[in-house]
Design a protein around this motif. Structure first.
Motif, PDB file in Angstrom:
ATOM      1  N   GLY A  18       0.801  -1.232   0.000  1.00 26.75           N
ATOM      2  CA  GLY A  18       0.000   0.000   0.000  1.00 26.75           C
ATOM      3  C   GLY A  18       0.829   1.274   0.000  1.00 26.75           C
ATOM      4  O   GLY A  18       0.364   2.327   0.441  1.00 26.75           O
ATOM      5  N   THR A  19       2.051   1.177  -0.492  1.00 30.75           N
ATOM      6  CA  THR A  19       2.915   2.378  -0.557  1.00 30.75           C
ATOM      7  C   THR A  19       3.130   2.780  -2.016  1.00 30.75           C
ATOM      8  O   THR A  19       3.639   1.984  -2.810  1.00 30.75           O
ATOM      9  N   PHE A  20       2.723   3.982  -2.338  1.00 32.87           N
ATOM     10  CA  PHE A  20       2.816   4.514  -3.701  1.00 32.87           C
ATOM     11  C   PHE A  20       4.150   5.248  -3.837  1.00 32.87           C
ATOM     12  O   PHE A  20       4.461   6.150  -3.056  1.00 32.87           O
ATOM     13  N   VAL A  21       4.971   4.828  -4.817  1.00 32.76           N
ATOM     14  CA  VAL A  21       6.298   5.437  -4.973  1.00 32.76           C
ATOM     15  C   VAL A  21       6.347   6.251  -6.269  1.00 32.76           C
ATOM     16  O   VAL A  21       6.012   5.756  -7.340  1.00 32.76           O
ATOM     17  N   VAL A  22       6.767   7.497  -6.161  1.00 34.64           N
ATOM     18  CA  VAL A  22       6.871   8.409  -7.304  1.00 34.64           C
ATOM     19  C   VAL A  22       8.337   8.643  -7.637  1.00 34.64           C
ATOM     20  O   VAL A  22       9.112   9.085  -6.787  1.00 34.64           O
TER      21      VAL A  22
ATOM     22  N   LEU B  21       0.753  18.196   1.364  1.00 33.73           N
ATOM     23  CA  LEU B  21       0.183  16.845   1.441  1.00 33.73           C
ATOM     24  C   LEU B  21       0.330  16.153   2.801  1.00 33.73           C
ATOM     25  O   LEU B  21      -0.365  15.173   3.071  1.00 33.73           O
ATOM     26  N   LYS B  22       1.205  16.634   3.654  1.00 36.17           N
ATOM     27  CA  LYS B  22       1.602  15.806   4.809  1.00 36.17           C
ATOM     28  C   LYS B  22       0.507  15.617   5.853  1.00 36.17           C
ATOM     29  O   LYS B  22       0.600  14.688   6.665  1.00 36.17           O
ATOM     30  N   ASP B  23      -0.539  16.449   5.848  1.00 33.62           N
ATOM     31  CA  ASP B  23      -1.657  16.208   6.762  1.00 33.62           C
ATOM     32  C   ASP B  23      -2.627  15.171   6.195  1.00 33.62           C
ATOM     33  O   ASP B  23      -3.484  14.651   6.922  1.00 33.62           O
ATOM     34  N   LYS B  24      -2.493  14.901   4.895  1.00 33.44           N
ATOM     35  CA  LYS B  24      -3.425  13.969   4.242  1.00 33.44           C
ATOM     36  C   LYS B  24      -2.821  12.586   4.040  1.00 33.44           C
ATOM     37  O   LYS B  24      -3.512  11.585   3.940  1.00 33.44           O
ATOM     38  N   LEU B  25      -1.492  12.516   3.923  1.00 38.08           N
ATOM     39  CA  LEU B  25      -0.807  11.256   3.623  1.00 38.08           C
ATOM     40  C   LEU B  25       0.459  11.149   4.472  1.00 38.08           C
ATOM     41  O   LEU B  25       1.076  12.170   4.794  1.00 38.08           O
ATOM     42  N   ARG B  26       0.861   9.896   4.752  1.00 38.17           N
ATOM     43  CA  ARG B  26       2.136   9.693   5.470  1.00 38.17           C
ATOM     44  C   ARG B  26       3.228   9.554   4.404  1.00 38.17           C
ATOM     45  O   ARG B  26       3.196   8.643   3.586  1.00 38.17           O
ATOM     46  N   ILE B  27       4.189  10.461   4.436  1.00 36.63           N
ATOM     47  CA  ILE B  27       5.133  10.622   3.321  1.00 36.63           C
ATOM     48  C   ILE B  27       6.575  10.369   3.740  1.00 36.63           C
ATOM     49  O   ILE B  27       6.989  10.711   4.849  1.00 36.63           O
TER      50      ILE B  27
ATOM     51  N   ASP C 123      14.006   1.451 -15.447  1.00 36.05           N
ATOM     52  CA  ASP C 123      12.770   1.377 -14.676  1.00 36.05           C
ATOM     53  C   ASP C 123      13.144   1.184 -13.210  1.00 36.05           C
ATOM     54  O   ASP C 123      13.834   0.229 -12.851  1.00 36.05           O
ATOM     55  N   THR C 124      12.715   2.115 -12.364  1.00 40.28           N
ATOM     56  CA  THR C 124      13.053   2.017 -10.935  1.00 40.28           C
ATOM     57  C   THR C 124      12.095   1.104 -10.175  1.00 40.28           C
ATOM     58  O   THR C 124      12.346   0.783  -9.016  1.00 40.28           O
ATOM     59  N   GLY C 125      10.980   0.748 -10.815  1.00 36.88           N
ATOM     60  CA  GLY C 125       9.957  -0.018 -10.110  1.00 36.88           C
ATOM     61  C   GLY C 125       8.949   0.884  -9.404  1.00 36.88           C
ATOM     62  O   GLY C 125       8.080   0.412  -8.677  1.00 36.88           O
ATOM     63  N   ALA C 126       9.079   2.207  -9.610  1.00 36.22           N
ATOM     64  CA  ALA C 126       8.154   3.156  -8.984  1.00 36.22           C
ATOM     65  C   ALA C 126       6.750   2.975  -9.536  1.00 36.22           C
ATOM     66  O   ALA C 126       6.562   2.453 -10.646  1.00 36.22           O
ATOM     67  N   SER C 127       5.751   3.435  -8.791  1.00 41.43           N
ATOM     68  CA  SER C 127       4.361   3.345  -9.211  1.00 41.43           C
ATOM     69  C   SER C 127       4.052   4.369 -10.298  1.00 41.43           C
ATOM     70  O   SER C 127       3.134   4.191 -11.091  1.00 41.43           O
ATOM     71  N   LEU C 128       4.810   5.469 -10.318  1.00 42.92           N
ATOM     72  CA  LEU C 128       4.554   6.566 -11.258  1.00 42.92           C
ATOM     73  C   LEU C 128       5.869   7.277 -11.567  1.00 42.92           C
ATOM     74  O   LEU C 128       6.697   7.478 -10.681  1.00 42.92           O
ATOM     75  N   ASP C 129       6.061   7.641 -12.858  1.00 42.08           N
ATOM     76  CA  ASP C 129       7.235   8.415 -13.267  1.00 42.08           C
ATOM     77  C   ASP C 129       6.803   9.839 -13.589  1.00 42.08           C
ATOM     78  O   ASP C 129       5.875  10.045 -14.385  1.00 42.08           O
TER      79      ASP C 129
ATOM     80  N   GLY D 224      -0.450  18.515  -6.007  1.00 38.11           N
ATOM     81  CA  GLY D 224      -0.787  17.693  -4.831  1.00 38.11           C
ATOM     82  C   GLY D 224      -2.082  16.919  -5.053  1.00 38.11           C
ATOM     83  O   GLY D 224      -2.157  15.712  -4.776  1.00 38.11           O
ATOM     84  N   ASP D 225      -3.099  17.612  -5.597  1.00 38.78           N
ATOM     85  CA  ASP D 225      -4.393  16.963  -5.851  1.00 38.78           C
ATOM     86  C   ASP D 225      -4.266  15.891  -6.929  1.00 38.78           C
ATOM     87  O   ASP D 225      -4.957  14.868  -6.881  1.00 38.78           O
ATOM     88  N   TYR D 226      -3.353  16.126  -7.901  1.00 41.03           N
ATOM     89  CA  TYR D 226      -3.067  15.110  -8.927  1.00 41.03           C
ATOM     90  C   TYR D 226      -2.590  13.816  -8.246  1.00 41.03           C
ATOM     91  O   TYR D 226      -3.055  12.718  -8.576  1.00 41.03           O
ATOM     92  N   PHE D 227      -1.687  13.931  -7.265  1.00 40.49           N
ATOM     93  CA  PHE D 227      -1.186  12.728  -6.581  1.00 40.49           C
ATOM     94  C   PHE D 227      -2.271  12.066  -5.736  1.00 40.49           C
ATOM     95  O   PHE D 227      -2.378  10.844  -5.712  1.00 40.49           O
ATOM     96  N   ILE D 228      -3.049  12.867  -5.035  1.00 47.56           N
ATOM     97  CA  ILE D 228      -4.126  12.301  -4.203  1.00 47.56           C
ATOM     98  C   ILE D 228      -5.059  11.467  -5.074  1.00 47.56           C
ATOM     99  O   ILE D 228      -5.436  10.347  -4.717  1.00 47.56           O
ATOM    100  N   ASN D 229      -5.405  12.001  -6.260  1.00 46.97           N
ATOM    101  CA  ASN D 229      -6.285  11.302  -7.174  1.00 46.97           C
ATOM    102  C   ASN D 229      -5.638  10.023  -7.730  1.00 46.97           C
ATOM    103  O   ASN D 229      -6.261   8.965  -7.796  1.00 46.97           O
ATOM    104  N   LYS D 230      -4.355  10.135  -8.108  1.00 44.83           N
ATOM    105  CA  LYS D 230      -3.626   8.978  -8.631  1.00 44.83           C
ATOM    106  C   LYS D 230      -3.577   7.838  -7.606  1.00 44.83           C
ATOM    107  O   LYS D 230      -3.748   6.665  -7.940  1.00 44.83           O
ATOM    108  N   ILE D 231      -3.309   8.199  -6.357  1.00 43.85           N
ATOM    109  CA  ILE D 231      -3.201   7.182  -5.301  1.00 43.85           C
ATOM    110  C   ILE D 231      -4.561   6.531  -5.055  1.00 43.85           C
ATOM    111  O   ILE D 231      -4.662   5.320  -4.862  1.00 43.85           O
TER     112      ILE D 231
END
Lengths: 223, 223
Positions: free
Chosen positions: B32-36, B57-63, B133-139, B211-218
């Motif tokens: 459950g960890t999204f890596v950018v 973002l830090k109040d909305k997600l643990r980063i 490819d780093t294996g990240a969830s998003l580039d 920030g909202d782009y990432f929230i939506n992506k996750i």
């Protein structure tokens, strides 16, 4: 305007790039052609600086240019159009650097028989180009103000290898948090012998100082 | 302040980076960890953008943050000091990129068990990081105004690979010859699906949109 040749380069077949680079330097000495390897980040102003510099030097020296990029030929066309000197585009076949064999192939395609000075604009990248000796007579780099004054801390090798560090876009100093004196100290920490010349290629500031630096270097190299 | 850990990475022992990257993506999904994976030239503003973004973002997600560099730990210290989130420095042992094995080693050192989102700040370079490819969830990538609007022509792969292209330093548009619309067209020519968001990290403009782009992506990634 679009009549600039593009040469596709392949990785050298020689195992030992350093030996090949030394051999290329000897060859260039015998031909009397001084080759400058120019490194920087993407967008630091290599092509603009070269254009201004060549227009200052072209009445004093016979100059050629090799523009290396992964793709596109915009730089070679721009140099040819704005300076009138002989210019070719090198494509690195996806690679992030040039080695000595690729440089030699580019010089052969350019034809250096009537040239005193050739600028090789390396791929825009602060890492890989510094790791491969191109066989050039001199290594130089451009750092630009928007990149930040911490770059000598993060990319040690390119600063260690550069005889001249040009700090470009000083006209943008008021808009960025860049400490010029601190940056110079950090460059000297990596390479105490580096010559540092701040310029604004856009405004033409410092171009004559850089040009005279090359005239002097070539004079000493020929003696 | 200087208590940020630095991890020295070595090249992966696995022959097939792509397989390893796919396996890492599966592992991250299970945790459950999204890596950018964040790519850019040196000095495009990766660290400043991350700092502003994390504070949004830090109040909305643990980063968490992994800062990769050839040398120095200035970025990891800066992130830890200015955002308070967990941050480690990765040293690439002279290499110009991260692969999936190196990314996994960094994530293990960071400890992702309590993290929703990890930013991997790749080495500042438009060539090599795009090739592995780093294996990240998003580039994603940052292009900055002073670099010039021609970069999509010169560095095709990094634009092709990036789901999001942030155009930073738009506050500097009046001082540089940068055609924003032409640049957007060139990005779309390389990658018609890319999302493009112009920002000024310095002034905080556009940070909420990113920030909202990432929230939506996750959110979509979890469904």
């Amino acid at each position: 305007m679009n009549d600039v040749r593009t040469i596709l380069l392949h990785r050298s077949v020689y195992a030992d790039n350093d030996l090949e680079a030394d051999a290329l330097r000897e060859y260039l000495k015998s031909k009397g052609t001084f080759v400058v390897n120019l490194m920087s980040s993407p967008g630091a102003g290599k092509t603009t600086t070269l254009t201004k510099l060549i227009n200052y030097l072209k009445d004093k020296l016979r100059i050629g240019v090799m523009e290396a990029d992964i793709d596109s030929d915009v730089d070679a066309i721009s140099i040819a159009k704005n300076t009138g000197v002989k210019s070719i585009q090198l494509h690195t076949n996806g690679m992030c650097h040039l080695d000595a064999g690729m440089t030699k192939a580019g010089l052969d395609a350019l034809d250096i028989s009537d040239l005193d000075l050739v600028f090789l604009e390396n791929v825009g990248n602060l890492v890989c180009p510094a790791e491969f000796d191109t066989g050039a007579s001199l290594d130089i780099m451009i750092l630009s103000i928007p990149e930040g004054d911490d770059k000598p801390l993060k990319y040690p090798l390119v600063f260690q290898k550069s005889d001249l560090v040009i700090i470009n876009k000083i006209d943008a100093l008021p808009y960025f948090n860049f400490d010029l004196e601190k940056c110079k100290e950090r460059i000297k920490y990596r390479n105490k012998n580096a010559t540092i010349i701040p310029i604004s290629a856009k405004l033409g500031q410092g171009i004559e100082e850089v040009g005279d630096y090359f005239i002097n270097k070539i004079k000493c190299w020929k003696e």
